[in-house]
Motif scaffolding. Structure first.
Motif, PDB file in Angstrom:
ATOM      1  N   TYR A 112      -5.946 -14.601 -31.428  1.00 27.91           N
ATOM      2  CA  TYR A 112      -5.625 -15.650 -30.500  1.00 27.91           C
ATOM      3  C   TYR A 112      -4.989 -15.141 -29.348  1.00 27.91           C
ATOM      4  O   TYR A 112      -4.244 -14.062 -29.653  1.00 27.91           O
ATOM      5  N   LEU A 113      -5.160 -15.560 -28.159  1.00 21.88           N
ATOM      6  CA  LEU A 113      -4.654 -14.996 -26.956  1.00 21.88           C
ATOM      7  C   LEU A 113      -3.453 -15.800 -26.763  1.00 21.88           C
ATOM      8  O   LEU A 113      -3.435 -17.134 -26.577  1.00 21.88           O
ATOM      9  N   VAL A 114      -2.198 -15.150 -26.825  1.00 19.32           N
ATOM     10  CA  VAL A 114      -0.892 -15.859 -26.633  1.00 19.32           C
ATOM     11  C   VAL A 114      -0.636 -15.935 -25.285  1.00 19.32           C
ATOM     12  O   VAL A 114      -0.442 -17.092 -24.915  1.00 19.32           O
ATOM     13  N   ASN A 115      -0.744 -14.910 -24.546  1.00 15.68           N
ATOM     14  CA  ASN A 115      -0.423 -15.072 -23.127  1.00 15.68           C
ATOM     15  C   ASN A 115      -1.289 -13.543 -22.498  1.00 15.68           C
ATOM     16  O   ASN A 115      -1.412 -12.669 -23.301  1.00 15.68           O
ATOM     17  N   PHE A 116      -1.043 -13.784 -21.266  1.00 13.18           N
ATOM     18  CA  PHE A 116      -1.584 -12.591 -20.534  1.00 13.18           C
ATOM     19  C   PHE A 116      -0.692 -12.005 -19.141  1.00 13.18           C
ATOM     20  O   PHE A 116      -0.048 -13.021 -18.726  1.00 13.18           O
ATOM     21  N   ALA A 117      -1.055 -10.798 -18.645  1.00 12.49           N
ATOM     22  CA  ALA A 117      -0.228 -10.564 -17.478  1.00 12.49           C
ATOM     23  C   ALA A 117      -1.112  -9.555 -16.584  1.00 12.49           C
ATOM     24  O   ALA A 117      -1.870  -8.726 -17.325  1.00 12.49           O
ATOM     25  N   CYS A 118      -0.980  -9.848 -15.393  1.00 10.93           N
ATOM     26  CA  CYS A 118      -1.852  -9.147 -14.480  1.00 10.93           C
ATOM     27  C   CYS A 118      -0.887  -8.205 -13.568  1.00 10.93           C
ATOM     28  O   CYS A 118       0.108  -8.922 -13.016  1.00 10.93           O
ATOM     29  N   PHE A 119      -1.228  -7.068 -13.318  1.00 14.85           N
ATOM     30  CA  PHE A 119      -0.357  -6.335 -12.394  1.00 14.85           C
ATOM     31  C   PHE A 119      -0.361  -6.696 -11.154  1.00 14.85           C
ATOM     32  O   PHE A 119      -1.714  -6.392 -10.473  1.00 14.85           O
ATOM     33  N   LYS A 120       0.621  -6.949 -10.315  1.00 17.54           N
ATOM     34  CA  LYS A 120       0.516  -7.333  -9.054  1.00 17.54           C
ATOM     35  C   LYS A 120       1.431  -6.133  -8.084  1.00 17.54           C
ATOM     36  O   LYS A 120       2.624  -6.086  -8.429  1.00 17.54           O
ATOM     37  N   PRO A 121       0.874  -5.123  -7.332  1.00 18.24           N
ATOM     38  CA  PRO A 121       1.510  -4.183  -6.741  1.00 18.24           C
ATOM     39  C   PRO A 121       2.518  -4.580  -5.374  1.00 18.24           C
ATOM     40  O   PRO A 121       2.545  -5.745  -5.145  1.00 18.24           O
ATOM     41  N   ASP A 122       3.218  -3.846  -5.196  1.00 16.12           N
ATOM     42  CA  ASP A 122       4.345  -4.178  -3.863  1.00 16.12           C
ATOM     43  C   ASP A 122       3.371  -4.502  -2.702  1.00 16.12           C
ATOM     44  O   ASP A 122       2.459  -4.135  -2.547  1.00 16.12           O
ATOM     45  N   PRO A 123       3.898  -5.545  -2.070  1.00 18.45           N
ATOM     46  CA  PRO A 123       3.155  -5.760  -0.979  1.00 18.45           C
ATOM     47  C   PRO A 123       2.912  -4.786   0.260  1.00 18.45           C
ATOM     48  O   PRO A 123       2.016  -4.819   1.191  1.00 18.45           O
ATOM     49  N   THR A 124       3.897  -3.692   0.215  1.00 16.74           N
ATOM     50  CA  THR A 124       3.636  -2.701   1.059  1.00 16.74           C
ATOM     51  C   THR A 124       2.434  -1.710   0.870  1.00 16.74           C
ATOM     52  O   THR A 124       2.050  -1.282   1.658  1.00 16.74           O
ATOM     53  N   LEU A 125       1.745  -1.968  -0.333  1.00 14.96           N
ATOM     54  CA  LEU A 125       0.537  -1.213  -0.696  1.00 14.96           C
ATOM     55  C   LEU A 125      -0.696  -1.869  -0.118  1.00 14.96           C
ATOM     56  O   LEU A 125      -1.749  -1.458  -0.426  1.00 14.96           O
ATOM     57  N   MET A 126      -0.499  -3.240   0.022  1.00 13.98           N
ATOM     58  CA  MET A 126      -1.521  -3.813   0.963  1.00 13.98           C
ATOM     59  C   MET A 126      -2.220  -3.369   2.044  1.00 13.98           C
ATOM     60  O   MET A 126      -1.538  -2.907   3.015  1.00 13.98           O
ATOM     61  N   CYS A 127      -3.488  -3.114   1.958  1.00 10.34           N
ATOM     62  CA  CYS A 127      -4.185  -2.507   3.421  1.00 10.34           C
ATOM     63  C   CYS A 127      -5.464  -3.104   3.356  1.00 10.34           C
ATOM     64  O   CYS A 127      -6.137  -3.378   2.544  1.00 10.34           O
ATOM     65  N   SER A 128      -5.771  -3.210   4.862  1.00 12.42           N
ATOM     66  CA  SER A 128      -7.116  -3.793   5.255  1.00 12.42           C
ATOM     67  C   SER A 128      -7.918  -2.470   5.466  1.00 12.42           C
ATOM     68  O   SER A 128      -7.848  -1.431   5.450  1.00 12.42           O
ATOM     69  N   ARG A 129      -9.320  -2.855   5.358  1.00 10.04           N
ATOM     70  CA  ARG A 129     -10.527  -1.912   5.783  1.00 10.04           C
ATOM     71  C   ARG A 129     -10.118  -0.932   6.916  1.00 10.04           C
ATOM     72  O   ARG A 129     -10.153   0.082   7.149  1.00 10.04           O
ATOM     73  N   GLU A 130      -9.658  -1.681   8.053  1.00  7.56           N
ATOM     74  CA  GLU A 130      -9.383  -1.199   9.152  1.00  7.56           C
ATOM     75  C   GLU A 130      -8.201   0.037   9.049  1.00  7.56           C
ATOM     76  O   GLU A 130      -8.401   1.170   9.799  1.00  7.56           O
ATOM     77  N   ASP A 131      -7.224  -0.350   8.306  1.00  8.79           N
ATOM     78  CA  ASP A 131      -6.279   0.464   7.997  1.00  8.79           C
ATOM     79  C   ASP A 131      -6.682   1.787   7.216  1.00  8.79           C
ATOM     80  O   ASP A 131      -6.242   3.013   7.421  1.00  8.79           O
ATOM     81  N   VAL A 132      -7.519   1.487   6.413  1.00  6.19           N
ATOM     82  CA  VAL A 132      -8.278   2.853   5.366  1.00  6.19           C
ATOM     83  C   VAL A 132      -8.743   3.537   6.587  1.00  6.19           C
ATOM     84  O   VAL A 132      -8.693   4.734   6.302  1.00  6.19           O
ATOM     85  N   ILE A 133      -9.710   3.056   7.388  1.00  6.17           N
ATOM     86  CA  ILE A 133     -10.218   3.894   8.322  1.00  6.17           C
ATOM     87  C   ILE A 133      -9.415   4.617   9.309  1.00  6.17           C
ATOM     88  O   ILE A 133      -9.606   5.768   9.490  1.00  6.17           O
ATOM     89  N   ASP A 134      -8.441   3.985   9.794  1.00  9.75           N
ATOM     90  CA  ASP A 134      -7.355   4.569  10.657  1.00  9.75           C
ATOM     91  C   ASP A 134      -6.499   5.634   9.804  1.00  9.75           C
ATOM     92  O   ASP A 134      -6.386   6.945  10.261  1.00  9.75           O
ATOM     93  N   ARG A 135      -6.361   5.628   8.344  1.00 13.22           N
ATOM     94  CA  ARG A 135      -5.526   6.579   7.887  1.00 13.22           C
ATOM     95  C   ARG A 135      -6.365   7.917   7.555  1.00 13.22           C
ATOM     96  O   ARG A 135      -5.895   8.918   7.403  1.00 13.22           O
ATOM     97  N   CYS A 136      -7.864   7.476   7.333  1.00  9.74           N
ATOM     98  CA  CYS A 136      -8.816   8.555   6.846  1.00  9.74           C
ATOM     99  C   CYS A 136      -9.061   9.400   8.289  1.00  9.74           C
ATOM    100  O   CYS A 136      -9.137  10.631   8.256  1.00  9.74           O
ATOM    101  N   ARG A 137      -8.775   8.711   9.612  1.00 11.66           N
ATOM    102  CA  ARG A 137      -8.824   9.424  10.665  1.00 11.66           C
ATOM    103  C   ARG A 137      -7.918  10.343  11.002  1.00 11.66           C
ATOM    104  O   ARG A 137      -8.068  11.229  11.574  1.00 11.66           O
ATOM    105  N   GLN A 138      -6.724   9.874  10.678  1.00  4.56           N
ATOM    106  CA  GLN A 138      -5.299  10.693  10.885  1.00  4.56           C
ATOM    107  C   GLN A 138      -5.196  11.856   9.805  1.00  4.56           C
ATOM    108  O   GLN A 138      -4.437  12.688  10.176  1.00  4.56           O
ATOM    109  N   VAL A 139      -5.967  11.571   8.820  1.00  5.98           N
ATOM    110  CA  VAL A 139      -6.041  13.009   7.762  1.00  5.98           C
ATOM    111  C   VAL A 139      -6.670  14.207   8.612  1.00  5.98           C
ATOM    112  O   VAL A 139      -6.329  15.275   8.478  1.00  5.98           O
ATOM    113  N   GLY A 140      -7.762  13.753   9.384  1.00  2.00           N
ATOM    114  CA  GLY A 140      -8.459  14.731  10.005  1.00  2.00           C
ATOM    115  C   GLY A 140      -9.666  15.742   9.292  1.00  2.00           C
ATOM    116  O   GLY A 140     -10.070  16.574   9.863  1.00  2.00           O
TER     117      GLY A 140
END
Length: 211
Positions: A112-140
């Motif tokens: 029987y499934l008593v309960n469940f939980a899903c991990f939700k990270p900190d909002p500061t780790l939220m990132c859009s696709r544009e932010d990912v491309i910008d960070r990859c560009r900053q890496v060089g």
């Protein structure tokens, strides 16, 4: 002499029936081998899971037919015979216990499934696709062609505009070490487990098996 020419009556074009080549086949084309193999696997599964019933039902039918032919006198005689033959009685009891144990051991226990939980990270780790491309560009380490290819992958692989990324990738410069990977795994697993234990109120000492 001139003769009046009567115009020929208009002829109706003959209706051309669609040939079998022109008609589209609306019946789906199923692979018969795949369908047959599916039913063979399904039948084998039911056969294995219900083996005990398939063996006990004929035995119970034969036993009931045999008992229906016995009279009260025959039953009393059989009982007296078993009282004098203790070894046969013990063998019969052991056989019944063995069959019952085999049945309950092969029968799966309900989970029987008593309960469940899903991990939700900190909002500061939220990132859009544009932010990912910008960070990859900053890496060089990426060219414009590589960034265009990465952008195409992000758009077609299901990454939304509110996707969470690990801290090791969000930092500039990126820190891809074993220590950061261990911190990420610890954050995800322990975060979900702590939330689940808080919801259910179960103590860690009460958990016997962890899957």
């Amino acid at each position: 002499m001139e003769y009046d020419k009567k115009p020929n009556p208009p002829t109706k074009p003959a209706s051309v029936k669609d040939s079998p080549e022109n008609t589209t086949n609306t019946i789906p084309n199923y692979n018969l081998k795949t369908v047959r193999l599916k039913y063979v696997k399904l039948g084998y599964h039911y056969l294995i899971t219900n083996t005990m019933y398939l063996l006990l039902i004929p035995l119970a039918g034969v036993l009931s037919l045999h008992l229906s032919t016995l009279s009260v006198k025959d039953i009393l005689q059989l009982w007296n015979h078993l009282n004098f033959n203790v070894s046969q009685l013990i063998v019969c009891l052991q056989l019944i216990i063995f069959i019952a144990t085999l049945y309950f051991a092969s029968h799966p226990r309900k989970v029987y499934l008593v309960n469940f939980a899903c991990f939700k990270p900190d909002p500061t780790l939220m990132c859009s696709r544009e932010d990912v491309i910008d960070r990859c560009r900053q890496v060089g380490s990426f060219t414009e062609e590589s960034l265009a290819f990465k952008r195409k992958i992000l758009e077609k692989s299901g990454f939304g505009q509110k996707t969470y990324f690990p801290p090791s990738i969000m930092k500039i410069p990126q820190n891809r070490s074993w220590m950061e990977a261990r911190k990420e795994a610890k954050m995800v697993m322990f975060g979900a487990i702590d939330e689940l234990l808080a919801k259910t109120g179960i103590k860690t000492q009460d958990i016997g098996i962890l899957v």
